[in-house]
Design a protein around this motif. Structure first.
Motif: not given
Lengths: 655, 197
Positions: B40-41, B132, B121-122, B128-129, B36-37, B34, B46, B44, A263, A265-266, B125
């Motif tokens: 970008x995020x 990870x 992580x949920x 999450x990034x 780069x991701x 990773x 939210x 975000x 779950x 959110x990437x 975004x």
């Protein structure tokens, strides 16, 4: 037995005759093969000589066998897609509903790229590359076997849903989110896709490390980089791309899997996820991937053209620089796969121009091949027929590629059947023709006998004509506005006649495939007549032809220094007469650990797909234990005695 | 000259070392993906918390210093291996691993407190990034620690065999690589994330 079948049909949720047929074919095939091996009493032989072998020539053959089986499955998928669209454009319902049609084209694309093209490529590289650079082995023999088993695990996962029932991904071969996210694809189909590609991809990455090191560190003494055969150069370019791009694939797939399983959110469409990030990552791998596949095909054709024109390759240096340029450029064009997704005019212009520029080094190569043939003593063997077919179709595909690289044109053509025709043009006309030519050319080196010429030529012509008949109409349909990935078109659009023509083309390709299978069976049955006793059936130029066919396990009995680009050609002019004493040679022992790791990698993937955490964790622990066992094993080489080598070397008329 | 054509020890070490460099380069690409991701995020969130609200820089600085120290001692490991000084080699290797365990423990503690505060992580975004990227580095450290234990074991039972010495050298490369990656994580994730934008 009947009860079992009903059971499987029940598991798959519906008694779809297409699925049932696939299940019966797959399970029946496995049982039949196991029975034949048992009857022939060949299990021990299979285990010691093949499954546990670390000999790259054996591993290469296993790659080829698996890749051909997958080619048959991918071809059946292709026939189904063509037939469905032919019926569906004429107003009929056909036999595939939308969802099933999507699953079939997803499987078709994934199979053909990851398990057919990559399998054929690594098969040929394993069999030929060490011989060409005058080496006895690859840099890391065990890693090589592990790569093969991980590739096979990928094959296993993608075919599992056929046996246990259930669905495959219906997302297209690159599984764009948010469609491939858990919200819109809640079933296990996308997970099958992710883990199949992920594990096979890690295998390819390890192969990349292996062959990159092999080429740079294990060349024969005297073989400088600029004396290296062009095929080896093209593999070097291809493996460089593997090293730089497969980690990105690993990341993209891992993040998608984390989205789906934990779950995260990437790439979701809520919680701040960004699906475009996935599309960038996957194409930063995906575009170089097509060059990973085509570069070795270029290399193969360079060898074939020089050999069958009895001339030195024209413009060796420019060929090398063209390979280097393509390797570099292919890495900076990925955005042309989504010009329409709003990056802006300047960004699109950069990537459009970078894409067009690739046509220049490719053009250099085409002219070099033509100039090699010019005033050469050209023999129109079956490999050359593939080459001629390649030259025409690939140039055609290259030109449609330049059309697509113009952003304004792409806004009209994207997502249309024109694109479908373009990339099939490159993959069939380039990659498939290239690998078929290479397999024909090196077949005697791999197996000790040649393939029948007449049947081979007929097969090549069927492929070339069939390809044109099948895909020119698809180009036209794309220009008429036909959108890709639909199982039905309204008859009023008038697409039906062209789809019928395309269907006929596929039948012609099918005839080519049947001819190839016939050729293979005929040649195996007549292998005495077609035997290659000299080791040099085509009057070759490079080192692989200097050893017996098939090559002995140790490749080369002596490691003489290399002095020329076309080393073997020069050696043939002045045969050395000195008698040498052979020495014992040490080569790696076989090991089953690669296979064991593969088995538990498969179990791991299944456990993740079905959310059984403890099996997944246990598999990881067991895999680690196998790695440790291998690292701790010091008894990893065996010796071939000099007397034995003398016997092998004198049994053929080699020099 | 011997009567057997055998790959000589120097060649074996050279190709193994080269191959390992190549592998490290692919790992670099993995982290590049990773990073780069994350880049970008990272904004975000939210509506959830940003890095500025979450990161405790003193804590992370301690982590960093511990990892840097372990990297220094890892250098001593390689030197002792070259001098064939078994006592020091085993001791330094143990200290390197111990510091690695402390680093990893602190990271797990950080992750646990984030999750316990409801910032898993949920959540967004960004998180999450974050989890990870930092977690992948942590996973590498974990692999390094297991590798270190195996090296100890092999040194104990096999002594200074050439293959074991090569592995000590490769372990050193791997550990320094993780250090370099961590410097980037520290800079781009924690220091830049600590700025109030």
């Amino acid at each position: 037995m009947l009860g079992l079948l009903t059971n499987f049909a029940h598991l798959s949720g519906k008694t779809d005759p297409v699925i049932l047929g696939a299940q019966i074919a797959l399970i029946g095939g496995i049982i039949a093969v196991a029975l034949v091996i048992t009857i022939l009493g060949r299990w021990r032989w299979l285990w010691y000589e093949w499954l546990t072998s670390l000999n790259p020539k054996r591993i290469g053959v296993m790659y080829l066998i698996v890749a051909f089986l997958m080619l048959l499955r991918g071809a059946v998928d292709a026939f189904m897609l063509r037939l469905q669209q032919t019926i569906g454009s004429g107003g009929g319902e056909g036999f595939l509903d939308a969802n099933h049609f999507q699953q079939v084209f997803t499987a078709h694309g994934t199979l053909m790229i990851f398990f057919v093209a990559m399998g054929l490529m690594f098969g040929i590289i394993n069999l030929i590359l060490p011989l060409q650079i005058g080496s006895r082995d690859v840099a890391f023999p065990f890693l090589n076997s592990l790569s093969f088993w991980l590739y096979l695990v990928g094959v296993g996962i993608i075919n599992t849903h056929l046996i246990v029932g259930g669905e495959f991904a219906a997302t297209g071969w690159l599984a764009y989110p948010p469609l491939s996210g858990i919200e819109y694809s809640p079933g296990p189909g996308v997970d099958y896709w992710i883990w199949s590609v992920q594990i096979a991809g890690i295998g390819s990455l390890l192969s990349g490390v292996n062959f990159f090191t092999t080429i740079l560190k294990l060349r024969r003494k005297g073989m400088t980089l600029m004396r290296m055969p062009i095929f080896a150069w093209s593999v070097l370019g291809s493996m460089t791309l593997v090293l730089f791009t497969f980690p990105i694939l690993t990341v993209a797939l891992a993040l998608l899997a984390l989205d789906r399983t934990f779950a995260m959110h990437f790439f979701t469409s809520s919680f701040g996820g960004n699906p475009m990030m996935y599309i960038n990552l996957i194409w930063a791998w995906g575009h170089p991937e097509v060059y990973i596949l085509i570069l070795p095909a270029f290399g193969i054709f360079s060898e074939i053209v020089a050999t069958f024109s009895k001339k030195r390759l024209f413009g060796y240096t420019s060929m090398v620089w063209a390979i280097i340029a393509i390797t570099f450029l292919s890495y900076i064009v990925w955005l042309h796969h989504f010009f329409t997704m709003g990056a802006g005019a300047n960004v699109n212009a950069f990537f459009g121009i970078a894409t067009m520029v690739i046509a220049i080094p490719t053009g250099v190569k085409v002219f070099n091949w033509l100039f090699t043939m010019y005033k050469g003593r050209v023999r129109m063997s079956q490999s050359m027929i593939w080459f001629i077919g390649f030259l025409f179709t690939f140039t055609l595909g290259g030109m449609t590629g330049v059309i697509l690289s113009i952003p304004p044109a792409d806004f009209q053509l994207h997502n249309s059947l024109f694109l479908v025709a373009h990339f099939h043009n490159m993959v069939i006309g380039g990659v498939v023709f290239g690998y078929m030519a290479g397999l024909t050319y090196w077949f005697p080196k791999m197996f000790g006998f040649k393939l029948h010429e007449g049947l081979g030529k007929a097969a090549a012509w069927s492929w070339i004509i069939g390809f044109l008949v099948a895909f020119i109409p698809i180009y036209m349909l794309g220009l008429m506005g036909g959108t890709r990935r639909f199982e039905k078109f309204d008859p009023s659009l008038g697409y039906h006649p062209l789809f019928v023509v395309a269907g006929i083309g596929v039948v012609i390709i099918g005839i080519g495939v049947v001819l190839q299978v016939t050729q293979l069976i005929y040649s195996i049955l007549n292998n005495k007549k077609l035997a290659d006793k000299t080791g040099d059936p085509w009057d070759g130029r490079t080192l692989e032809w200097s050893v017996s066919s098939p090559a002995p396990e140790y490749n080369f009995a002596r490691l003489d220094e290399v002095n020329y680009r076309d080393e073997y050609w020069e050696r043939k002019k002045t045969p050395a007469a000195d008698l040498v004493k052979y020495k014992d040679i040490e080569i790696p022992k076989g090991s089953p650990i690669g296979m064991f790791i593969g088995i538990f990698a498969y179990l791991f993937a299944m456990a993740v797909i079905w959310h059984i955490a403890w099996i997944a964790a246990l598999s990881i622990v067991i895999i680690s234990a196998f790695v440790v066992a291998r690292l701790n094993d010091d008894d990893i080489v065996k010796t071939i005695k000099a007397s034995q080598i003398e016997k092998i070397e004198s049994s053929y008329g080699g020099m | 000259m011997s009567n057997t054509d055998r790959e000589d020890e120097q060649m074996r070490e050279e190709k193994t070392t080269f191959g390992f460099w190549v592998y490290l380069m692919t790992d670099c690409m993995l982290f590049a993906g990773l990073f780069a991701t994350y880049a970008v995020l990272r904004n975000n969130t939210y509506g959830g918390p940003s890095g500025f609200e979450l990161f405790n820089q003193k804590f992370v600085l301690t982590e960093t210093l511990i990892l840097l120290t372990s990297s220094f001692i890892c250098g001593l490991v390689v030197i002792s291996a070259r001098k064939k000084d078994m006592d020091r080699l085993v001791r330094y290797l143990a200290i390197t691993g111990l510091l690695g365990v402390i680093f990893l423990g602190m990271e797990i503690y950080e992750f646990r407190s984030l999750i316990n505060e409801g910032n898993s992580w949920a959540t967004s975004a960004f998180l999450s990034s974050f989890f990870v990227l930092v977690g992948t580095h942590g996973l590498h450290v974990f692999v390094g620690i297991v590798w270190m234990l195996l090296l100890q074991w092999q040194l104990l039972f096999k002594g200074f065999k050439p293959i074991v010495l090569t592995r000590v050298k490769l372990f050193g490369m791997f550990w320094h690589f993780l250090d370099v990656v961590w410097i980037f994580i520290f800079t781009f994730v924690y220091l830049l994330g600590g700025l109030k934008l």
